[in-house]
Design a protein around this motif. Structure first.
Motif, PDB file in Angstrom:
ATOM      1  N   ALA A 142       0.811  -1.220   0.000  1.00 39.71           N
ATOM      2  CA  ALA A 142       0.000   0.000   0.000  1.00 39.71           C
ATOM      3  C   ALA A 142       0.848   1.276   0.000  1.00 39.71           C
ATOM      4  O   ALA A 142       0.305   2.383   0.021  1.00 39.71           O
ATOM      5  CB  ALA A 142      -0.922   0.006   1.216  1.00 39.71           C
ATOM      6  N   SER A 211      -6.664   4.897  -4.137  1.00 40.71           N
ATOM      7  CA  SER A 211      -7.033   3.594  -3.572  1.00 40.71           C
ATOM      8  C   SER A 211      -8.518   3.403  -3.813  1.00 40.71           C
ATOM      9  O   SER A 211      -9.317   4.279  -3.456  1.00 40.71           O
ATOM     10  CB  SER A 211      -6.777   3.551  -2.055  1.00 40.71           C
ATOM     11  N   ASP A 255       0.637   7.698  -1.084  1.00 41.10           N
ATOM     12  CA  ASP A 255       0.222   6.285  -1.125  1.00 41.10           C
ATOM     13  C   ASP A 255      -0.289   5.815   0.243  1.00 41.10           C
ATOM     14  O   ASP A 255      -1.338   5.171   0.347  1.00 41.10           O
ATOM     15  CB  ASP A 255       1.386   5.409  -1.602  1.00 41.10           C
ATOM     16  N   VAL A 256       0.451   6.165   1.295  1.00 46.62           N
ATOM     17  CA  VAL A 256       0.010   5.777   2.651  1.00 46.62           C
ATOM     18  C   VAL A 256      -1.356   6.401   2.941  1.00 46.62           C
ATOM     19  O   VAL A 256      -2.279   5.731   3.405  1.00 46.62           O
ATOM     20  CB  VAL A 256       1.046   6.231   3.713  1.00 46.62           C
ATOM     21  N   SER A 258      -3.684   7.506   0.861  1.00 49.25           N
ATOM     22  CA  SER A 258      -4.822   7.039   0.048  1.00 49.25           C
ATOM     23  C   SER A 258      -5.429   5.791   0.686  1.00 49.25           C
ATOM     24  O   SER A 258      -6.653   5.664   0.797  1.00 49.25           O
ATOM     25  CB  SER A 258      -4.414   6.787  -1.404  1.00 49.25           C
ATOM     26  N   THR A 259      -4.579   4.883   1.146  1.00 48.03           N
ATOM     27  CA  THR A 259      -5.081   3.657   1.777  1.00 48.03           C
ATOM     28  C   THR A 259      -5.736   3.980   3.124  1.00 48.03           C
ATOM     29  O   THR A 259      -6.834   3.508   3.430  1.00 48.03           O
ATOM     30  CB  THR A 259      -3.918   2.661   1.977  1.00 48.03           C
TER      31      THR A 259
HETATM   32 MG    MG Z   1      -1.753   3.234  -0.826  1.00 46.48          MG
END
Ligand code: MG
Ligand code: AMP
Length: 310
Positions: A142, A211, A255-256, A258-259
């Motif tokens: 993720a 995500s 990225d972190v 979005s999850t």
């Molecule tokens: Mg992510």
């Protein structure tokens, strides 16, 4: 005439130095997804090859299914990691804390219990989930494409590339600015298909990472089980969100987040955004409503703007 000689020499030198910029457009399969690389440079094929090598290297280094990867080393305690790798893990742990644990990089046994890594899907029993949650096995799936985007940016800078548009499996990394100064226009995919629900405009080097529950899922008896899991329960997050797109200068943050924002749901995610200054976000709810934080330039769809509290 004598006076013109140095001028002519300077012009000749300049034209020798300024090689023309060309574009390379290549696709590759990496990190379980199709990637699309567009690079503008004086040596676009050489730069594309360097980016390709870098991505393949990252895939091998952080593969949770390989017994020789840095992930396997982390599962053994992490003493053998390089200082660079330790720094990355430290950053990921700090970001996970910021999300109150909604982003959990140690869910590999839980994703395995659902059969996601091997596409051999099944609904685990509560006991199986409890055991898997207790295992704390590392998985950076993720965060890895966002991190990879940042590594690509560093490499493209070193190579002296002019600009690039990298689609790392729906996770977009831009590099540099378009020649005419206009924005990079990034479509947000509709959960129903390949068309878009709207377009985000960004300038310069940026990560735009989504995500979504439609990206990987399976269905049993008409119920959809998606790959983004709530670390509190081990079950697919059921937060009323269909997709979250995060825009940040920092790919790892994008990225972190979005999850994590997907797991948190709109209300909690809004609070985290209000406390933060390093990302913006677009939320597509399962009802079809769209919300965007006030720093986003979003066109092509009706949406509510989320403001900072006064
Ligand atoms: Mg992510
Ligand atoms: P992304 O597409 O970036 O949201 O990443 C989803 C992938 O991360 C999943 O396929 C899992 O491998 C893993 N994952 C699922 N839920 C979480 C979570 N809450 N925190 C961290 N990783 C997760």
């Amino acid at each position: 005439m004598k006076r013109l000689v140095p001028l002519i020499m300077a012009l000749l030198l300049l034209s020798a130095c300024t090689k023309p910029i060309h574009k390379s457009h290549k696709s590759m399969y990496c990190m379980d997804t199709v990637m699309d690389l567009q690079i503008w440079s004086t040596d676009p094929d050489g730069d594309a090859q360097a980016i390709r090598d870098l991505l393949m290297d990252l895939e091998a280094t952080w593969d949770p299914a390989s017994s020789t990867s840095a992930i396997a080393e982390l599962d053994r305690g992490g003493d053998g990691l390089t200082p660079e790798q330790k720094e990355l893990i430290g950053r990921i742990e700090a970001l996970s804390q910021r999300t109150g644990g909604a982003f959990d990089p140690t869910l590999y046994a839980v994703t395995e219990a659902w059969g996601f890594p091997t596409d051999s899907y099944c609904v685990p029993t509560p006991e199986q989930l409890e055991d898997a949650l207790a295992m704390d096995r590392w998985d950076l799936g993720a965060a890895m494409k966002g991190y990879a985007g940042m590594c690509c940016v560093e490499k493209l800078s070193q190579l002296g590339s002019d600009r690039a548009l990298l689609d790392l499996g729906g996770n977009i990394q831009t590099f540099g600015s378009k020649r005419d100064g206009s924005a990079w226009m990034i479509g947000i995919r509709s959960p129903e298909g390949d068309d878009t629900i709207g377009t985000v405009a960004v300038h310069g080097t940026m990560s735009v990472i989504t995500s979504g529950d439609y990206q990987r899922y399976f269905e049993v008896d008409g119920k959809r089980y998606s790959h983004i899991l709530d670390p509190k329960t081990g079950y697919p997050a059921d937060s009323g969100i269909s997709s979250v797109t995060v825009i940040s200068r920092d790919g790892l943050v994008a990225d972190v987040m979005s999850t994590a924002l997907f797991v948190m749901g709109l209300e909690e995610a809004t609070r985290l955004w209000q406390e933060s200054d390093d990302f913006e976000a677009v939320f597509l709810l399962t009802t079809g409503e769209v919300y965007a934080t006030e720093g986003v330039t979003l066109t092509g769809c009706d949406h509510e703007v989320i403001h900072r509290e006064k």
